[in-house]
Design a protein around this motif. Structure first.
Motif, PDB file in Angstrom:
ATOM      1  N   THR A  79     -36.157  35.418   4.061  1.00 20.33           N
ATOM      2  CA  THR A  79     -36.205  36.282   5.196  1.00 20.33           C
ATOM      3  C   THR A  79     -37.682  36.917   5.318  1.00 20.33           C
ATOM      4  O   THR A  79     -37.969  37.506   4.171  1.00 20.33           O
ATOM      5  CB  THR A  79     -35.093  36.987   5.735  1.00 20.33           C
ATOM      6  OG1 THR A  79     -35.327  37.362   6.983  1.00 20.33           O
ATOM      7  CG2 THR A  79     -35.000  38.144   4.739  1.00 20.33           C
ATOM      8  N   THR A 104     -39.725  40.240   6.608  1.00 18.04           N
ATOM      9  CA  THR A 104     -39.431  41.662   7.121  1.00 18.04           C
ATOM     10  C   THR A 104     -40.442  41.896   8.352  1.00 18.04           C
ATOM     11  O   THR A 104     -41.197  41.039   8.827  1.00 18.04           O
ATOM     12  CB  THR A 104     -39.774  42.595   6.143  1.00 18.04           C
ATOM     13  OG1 THR A 104     -41.217  42.856   5.686  1.00 18.04           O
ATOM     14  CG2 THR A 104     -39.146  42.443   4.676  1.00 18.04           C
ATOM     15  N   ARG A 105     -40.519  43.062   8.822  1.00 19.59           N
ATOM     16  CA  ARG A 105     -41.219  43.420  10.028  1.00 19.59           C
ATOM     17  C   ARG A 105     -42.561  44.046   9.629  1.00 19.59           C
ATOM     18  O   ARG A 105     -43.420  44.439  10.363  1.00 19.59           O
ATOM     19  CB  ARG A 105     -40.674  44.484  10.898  1.00 19.59           C
ATOM     20  CG  ARG A 105     -40.548  45.911  10.311  1.00 19.59           C
ATOM     21  CD  ARG A 105     -39.858  46.936  11.321  1.00 19.59           C
ATOM     22  NE  ARG A 105     -40.479  46.978  12.386  1.00 19.59           N
ATOM     23  CZ  ARG A 105     -39.908  47.709  13.490  1.00 19.59           C
ATOM     24  NH1 ARG A 105     -38.835  47.944  13.617  1.00 19.59           N
ATOM     25  NH2 ARG A 105     -40.717  47.925  14.400  1.00 19.59           N
ATOM     26  N   THR A 143     -29.873  45.192   9.258  1.00 15.56           N
ATOM     27  CA  THR A 143     -31.160  45.465  10.074  1.00 15.56           C
ATOM     28  C   THR A 143     -31.140  46.668  10.873  1.00 15.56           C
ATOM     29  O   THR A 143     -32.033  47.256  11.159  1.00 15.56           O
ATOM     30  CB  THR A 143     -31.143  44.206  11.134  1.00 15.56           C
ATOM     31  OG1 THR A 143     -29.860  43.962  11.711  1.00 15.56           O
ATOM     32  CG2 THR A 143     -31.278  42.752  10.397  1.00 15.56           C
ATOM     33  N   PHE A 171     -36.592  45.969   9.035  1.00 17.42           N
ATOM     34  CA  PHE A 171     -36.139  44.920  10.014  1.00 17.42           C
ATOM     35  C   PHE A 171     -36.194  45.576  11.313  1.00 17.42           C
ATOM     36  O   PHE A 171     -35.847  46.494  11.680  1.00 17.42           O
ATOM     37  CB  PHE A 171     -34.770  44.601   9.532  1.00 17.42           C
ATOM     38  CG  PHE A 171     -34.423  44.208   8.183  1.00 17.42           C
ATOM     39  CD1 PHE A 171     -35.079  42.911   8.012  1.00 17.42           C
ATOM     40  CD2 PHE A 171     -33.841  44.869   7.188  1.00 17.42           C
ATOM     41  CE1 PHE A 171     -34.949  42.392   6.561  1.00 17.42           C
ATOM     42  CE2 PHE A 171     -33.603  44.454   5.976  1.00 17.42           C
ATOM     43  CZ  PHE A 171     -34.260  43.098   5.351  1.00 17.42           C
ATOM     44  N   THR A 231     -37.478  38.803  13.354  1.00 18.03           N
ATOM     45  CA  THR A 231     -37.731  38.414  11.784  1.00 18.03           C
ATOM     46  C   THR A 231     -37.405  36.851  11.702  1.00 18.03           C
ATOM     47  O   THR A 231     -36.586  36.358  12.609  1.00 18.03           O
ATOM     48  CB  THR A 231     -37.233  39.138  10.640  1.00 18.03           C
ATOM     49  OG1 THR A 231     -35.780  39.184  11.100  1.00 18.03           O
ATOM     50  CG2 THR A 231     -37.753  40.571  10.526  1.00 18.03           C
TER      51      THR A 231
END
Length: 257
Positions: free
Chosen positions: A21, A23-24, A222, A229, A241
């Motif tokens: 995944t 991330t921001r 999150t 997140f 994301t």
């Protein structure tokens, strides 16, 4: 290896299966989408989204652009090798190099692969999609039986922050009698008839009832982790994301080693 904006899935998938995944962090989007937003539908500047996506492709060495789905909290799951893109909440492929992506900001990103690493899928699972049996639809596209599948539950809003009403509890309870064991009373007594729901436990229940027993969860939240997140429940207007899974050629994997 983890980086500031990519967390690999922690599961025993075959070595040539890549999954994880974003991330921001470390993108170009401005507030409130700061900074590595990958969704084009949330109000972010199109040029920023495009730049973030180009960065993602280069960083992960993706051979082609992933098919960014128009997610709608339903149960349609596409076979990328046979179907054209339509609104859907998941995709499956047996093609090397084809990435299956899911965009989230609180819902569960569920990644799946078989033992041989010849099939992969990504599912977007909120409570609505879960009740519409999106997981069952996704598993139906695999040639491998459920007992030969691995599942990874990605970052999502965890129980202590996910307050839901009686309608959600009723919808889930009508399908899974185990729902009672996945809720706790809301701390806000003035609201009444509200509970905290564990999406992870319900997803796990559904997977096990469908025959998938090897389930892995890195336990990221999150809502709680603002630095890593996006969370729609926490922030409202925000980014998304991406969780992705794909198969590299075994030749490529051996060369990297």
């Amino acid at each position: 290896m983890p980086t500031a904006n990519w967390i690999p899935a922690n599961w025993p998938a075959p070595a040539h299966v890549r999954a994880g995944t974003t991330t921001r962090q470390h993108g170009v989007s401005r507030r409130p989408f700061d900074s590595f937003n990958l969704a084009a539908h949330v109000g972010d500047r199109p040029d920023a989204v495009a730049a973030n996506r180009r960065q993602l492709y280069a960083q992960l060495n993706l051979p082609s652009e992933p098919p960014w789905l128009e997610q709608e909290h339903g149960n349609r799951v596409l076979s990328l090798s046979r179907e054209t893109l339509v609104p859907a909440d998941g995709c499956h492929t047996d093609c090397v190099g084809a990435a299956c992506p899911i965009l989230t900001a609180d819902c569960v990103p569920l990644l799946l692969c078989n033992d041989a690493g010849s099939e992969v899928a990504a599912l977007h699972v909120g409570w609505r999609g879960l009740c519409k049996r999106v997981i069952k639809h996704g598993l139906s596209l695999f040639n491998a039986p459920p007992r030969q599948l691995l599942a990874w539950i990605g970052p999502h809003i965890r129980q202590q922050h996910y307050e839901v009403g009686a309608d959600v509890v009723s919808a889930c309870s009508s399908i899974w009698q185990e729902t009672a064991g996945t809720i706790t009373p809301s701390r806000n007594n003035s609201r009444g008839n509200y509970w905290y729901l564990s999406l992870a436990r319900l997803v796990t229940t559904e997977l096990r009832q469908l025959g998938v027993t090897r389930i892995y969860d890195d336990h990221y939240c999150t809502y709680a982790d603002r630095e890593l997140f996006y969370s729609y429940r926490r922030d409202g207007v925000t980014g998304r994301t991406a969780s992705l899974i794909w198969m590299e050629s075994e030749k490529t994997e051996s060369m990297e080693i």
